[in-house]
Design a protein around this motif. Structure first.
Motif, mmCIF file in Angstrom:
data_model
loop_
_atom_site.group_PDB
_atom_site.id
_atom_site.type_symbol
_atom_site.label_atom_id
_atom_site.label_comp_id
_atom_site.label_asym_id
_atom_site.label_seq_id
_atom_site.Cartn_x
_atom_site.Cartn_y
_atom_site.Cartn_z
ATOM 1 N N LYS A 5 4.484 -9.292 10.953
ATOM 2 C CA LYS A 5 5.405 -8.157 11.027
ATOM 3 C C LYS A 5 6.469 -8.277 9.941
ATOM 4 C CE LYS A 5 4.805 -6.869 15.824
ATOM 5 N NZ LYS A 5 5.427 -6.609 17.116
ATOM 6 N N LYS A 9 7.134 -5.660 6.894
ATOM 7 C CA LYS A 9 8.450 -5.120 6.566
ATOM 8 C C LYS A 9 8.849 -5.478 5.145
ATOM 9 C CE LYS A 9 10.251 -4.686 11.228
ATOM 10 N NZ LYS A 9 11.218 -5.121 12.226
ATOM 11 N N ARG A 12 7.217 -3.129 3.019
ATOM 12 C CA ARG A 12 7.560 -1.746 3.383
ATOM 13 C C ARG A 12 6.310 -0.866 3.447
ATOM 14 N NH1 ARG A 12 9.979 -2.948 -1.023
ATOM 15 N NH2 ARG A 12 9.322 -1.066 -2.132
ATOM 16 N N GLY A 14 4.952 0.758 5.941
ATOM 17 C CA GLY A 14 5.215 2.032 6.607
ATOM 18 C C GLY A 14 5.959 2.995 5.701
ATOM 19 N N GLU A 48 6.973 1.447 11.269
ATOM 20 C CA GLU A 48 6.785 -0.007 11.341
ATOM 21 C C GLU A 48 6.926 -0.548 12.755
ATOM 22 O OE1 GLU A 48 9.351 -1.472 8.240
ATOM 23 O OE2 GLU A 48 7.946 -0.844 6.683
#
Length: 200
Positions: A5, A9, A12, A14, A48
């Motif tokens: 995860k 992130k 990026r 998403g 996300e």
């Protein structure tokens, strides 16, 4: 250790999906139609909240007309190589398996070339759970090829109507536009290095 995860992130994914979708003037519903993925799932990925499995990322890439490498590139990286240290890889046990179509995906993956720009291959370290085969685990992605080298354990590759058993040290190269899916067999989880090649 960071988990997948945090990797998602960091790159990026998403945000990249949303940005490219908006750039192409596509609504979530239109992207849903192009990818056969549900609108709520796409929204969760863009925000996300959900870590997309590789099959889902490939569908989104095809829908947006980009290679899967688009999601793992770092445009600020000017080096001609990227090296991934063993200690930089997160523990697989910390990762939640994504659920798609009410089926938990029996694998997790880590990119082995995060940040490298303009690449045509995308290498991953993948861990597969032992589980029973389910027809809903089949997926395909047009125009791509895959190579898999089994590092540990045993895997069954369901490929069209065939079931191919692979053990540590075995490898396979196949056309991933055909229906295929993986499950680990035996008592231990299986690990493999997977390389996806996206044709331009």
């Amino acid at each position: 250790m960071t988990d997948i995860k945090a990797q998602i992130k960091e790159f990026r994914i998403g945000q990249k999906i949303r940005g490219l979708r908006q750039q192409k003037r596509l609504t979530l519903q239109e992207l849903s139609d192009l990818t056969t993925l549900s609108k709520p799932l796409l929204s969760q990925i863009e925000n996300e909240q959900v870590v997309p499995p590789l099959a889902t990322l490939l569908k989104i890439a095809k829908g947006l007309k980009v290679g899967i490498h688009f999601f793992f590139e770092d445009e600020s990286n000017r080096q001609g190589y990227v090296m991934t240290k063993r200690e930089a890889l997160p523990e697989f046990e910390t990762v939640q398996r994504p659920i798609i179509n009410d089926v938990s995906r029996p694998y997790v993956y880590h990119s082995l070339a995060q940040g490298m720009r303009h690449k045509h291959m995308e290498p991953f370290l993948v861990e597969f759970d032992t589980c029973s085969w389910d027809e809903r685990l089949f997926f395909k992605h047009e125009g791509d090829e895959e190579f898999l080298y089994i590092v540990a354990g045993e895997l069954d590759l369901h490929y069209n109507n065939e079931v191919i058993r692979l053990r540590a040290g075995d490898s396979i190269y196949y056309d991933s536009s055909q229906p295929h899916g993986w499950v680990a067999v035996g008592e231990e989880k299986a690990k493999a290095v997977a390389v996806l090649y996206t044709k331009d």
